[in-house]
Design an enzyme around this catalytic site. Structure first.
Site, mmCIF file in Angstrom:
data_model
loop_
_atom_site.group_PDB
_atom_site.id
_atom_site.type_symbol
_atom_site.label_atom_id
_atom_site.label_comp_id
_atom_site.label_asym_id
_atom_site.label_seq_id
_atom_site.Cartn_x
_atom_site.Cartn_y
_atom_site.Cartn_z
ATOM 1 C CD GLN A 244 85.356 49.206 38.559
ATOM 2 O OE1 GLN A 244 86.162 49.990 39.055
ATOM 3 N NE2 GLN A 244 84.095 49.165 38.937
ATOM 4 C CG HIS A 247 83.637 46.180 42.311
ATOM 5 N ND1 HIS A 247 83.225 46.482 43.580
ATOM 6 C CD2 HIS A 247 84.406 47.221 41.913
ATOM 7 C CE1 HIS A 247 83.722 47.651 43.940
ATOM 8 N NE2 HIS A 247 84.446 48.121 42.944
ATOM 9 C CD GLU A 314 80.572 52.617 38.522
ATOM 10 O OE1 GLU A 314 80.235 52.737 39.712
ATOM 11 O OE2 GLU A 314 80.802 51.510 37.985
ATOM 12 C CG HIS A 315 84.837 54.062 38.198
ATOM 13 N ND1 HIS A 315 84.173 52.851 38.271
ATOM 14 C CD2 HIS A 315 84.599 54.709 39.363
ATOM 15 C CE1 HIS A 315 83.561 52.763 39.448
ATOM 16 N NE2 HIS A 315 83.805 53.873 40.129
ATOM 17 C CG ASP A 348 86.359 52.524 44.510
ATOM 18 O OD1 ASP A 348 85.442 53.112 43.901
ATOM 19 O OD2 ASP A 348 86.916 51.495 44.073
ATOM 20 C CG HIS A 408 45.404 78.583 32.132
ATOM 21 N ND1 HIS A 408 44.583 77.489 32.267
ATOM 22 C CD2 HIS A 408 46.643 78.193 32.566
ATOM 23 C CE1 HIS A 408 45.272 76.483 32.755
ATOM 24 N NE2 HIS A 408 46.541 76.880 32.950
#
Length: 420
Positions: A244, A247, A314-315, A348, A408
């Site tokens: 990770q 990245h 996220e993960h 991934d 209405h």
């Protein structure tokens, strides 16, 4: 971990400037002459190149020229993502039910034009081409537009496999604007939905065009959180954290453990493995570990889960005893990876579920990219028996007047059956 606004304020101002350059009249489609100028200035296409479109033939040739092993891997990943996305599509269907005097229901239909972004930048990401374009196609979109700057041959090959209809070789805010507004030469249509990960200028531009088009999410730095106990393999955990961290320098690798000694073992393994990484991966990962990554010694698995749910990573990886039971107690995350063998990197690269996932705590209220981002669930109603509908008509009259909306009420009264 502080949950920051995913839209960088400086990038937002720059994205607005780029979009303004592309729309000299302040609205309407992107001027293609301006697009080529901006793309050259920002390094998307070489000086002297006037074409911003990659042909399908070029994509096919790139695919055919791949080594056999590479082509097989790409085909396998495509197949798994396609099967999963098609299963998602089948999970939601049209429905109808009885209402007083008639029927009501919903229909499920895809948007027509999907825009898919795949990053260029430091590393080519053909997997993002697959994750976005294949998912759009599985949803039923008629036209799939793909954008990626300086595409590598493997990216072109992925576009061919995924079945992209149009490929624009520009990136950043200029790519998002092109897909949102279409082009003045009529080649690129304005997209209904734009999806896919990107850098801070991509995120900023998506924040600008949302409303004009639908978007999947405003994604911030990538994250992984690993929950471990004393049974975890330190080398495996370290490898996942490094995967990770490489990245981006702002990526976040987080470790929660009930065992203080395990944290020390993982930190030692991270140090050892980092020194064997090639550059620029090693420098990127080291900076990520120094900036936004951390480890916490928790008193119990319950505390690990509580912290994880607060962060909504996220993960989320679970590497503990009875990992399945622990995972079922976790509530907030983008993607969940259960057990030591369910590596996040398998997600991934196409186990099936999408790798475009919510970051920055947004997993508390949303999920990752799926066919549902391209689908519209639209409701309808029909009255077949006027008399049977009268209870609903009367309720509508009462509620309209409670809300002070006389028009209405009168519209509902027009549907009353008046006894002679």
């Amino acid at each position: 971990m502080e949950c920051k606004d995913p839209v960088d304020i400086t990038a937002l101002g720059q994205a607005k400037g780029i979009i303004s350059d592309l729309q000299p009249l302040g609205a309407g489609p992107v001027d293609t002459t301006k697009l080529v100028e901006v793309a050259r200035r920002l390094g998307d296409i070489p000086t002297g190149q006037t074409n911003y479109i990659v042909s399908k033939d070029s994509c096919q040739k790139a695919y055919e020229n791949l080594a056999t092993t590479d082509r097989l891997a790409l085909d396998n990943i495509y197949s798994r993502v396609k099967v999963f996305a098609e299963a998602q599509r089948r999970s939601v269907t049209d429905m109808e039910m009885d209402i007083p005097g008639g029927k009501a229901g919903h229909t499920v239909s895809p948007c027509k034009v999907a825009g898919c972004y795949a990053p260029g930048g430091r590393y080519p990401l053909p997997s993002s081409v697959i994750m976005t374009a294949v998912t759009a196609r599985a949803a039923g979109c008629e036209v799939v537009v793909l954008a990626s700057p300086r595409p590598a041959p493997i990216t072109l090959a992925a576009a061919y496999v995924a079945g992209a209809d149009l490929f624009i070789c520009v990136g950043g805010a200029q790519a998002i604007a092109t897909m949102a507004y279409g082009t003045s030469d009529g080649i690129i249509p304005s997209c209904d939905v734009i999806v896919g990960p990107g850098n801070k200028w991509v995120t900023a531009a998506k924040s600008i065009v949302q409303g004009q088009v639908g978007i999947d999410m405003l994604a911030g730095p990538s994250e992984v959180l690993v929950i471990v106990d004393d049974t975890a393999d330190a080398d495996v955990v370290a490898a996942d954290l490094i995967a990770q961290a490489e990245h981006d320098v702002v990526a976040r690798a987080i470790l929660l453990s009930t065992c203080a000694d395990k944290i020390k073992s993982v930190e030692a393994a991270v140090h050892t493995q980092l020194n064997t990484l090639p550059e620029p991966n090693r420098s990127t990962a080291k900076q990520a570990f120094l900036q936004g990554s951390f480890a916490i010694h928790c008193q119990s698995i319950d505390e690990c889960i509580a912290l994880s749910d607060k962060l909504a990573p996220e993960h989320l990886e679970i590497q503990t005893r009875d990992a399945t039971a622990v995972s079922k107690r976790c509530l907030n995350y983008g993607g969940l990876f259960v057990g030591v063998h369910a590596a996040e990197v398998l997600g991934d690269y196409g186990a099936g579920p999408n790798h475009t996932l919510p970051t920055g705590g947004t997993g508390r209220y949303t999920g990752g990219l799926s066919v549902f981002n391209f689908l519209r669930i639209r409701t309808w109603m029909r009255i077949d028996d006027h008399k049977q509908s009268q209870s609903m008509v009367n309720d509508s009259i009462v509620m309209a007047r409670l809300e002070g909306l006389e028009g209405h009420a009168r519209a509902a009264e027009a549907r009353l059956i008046h006894e002679n």
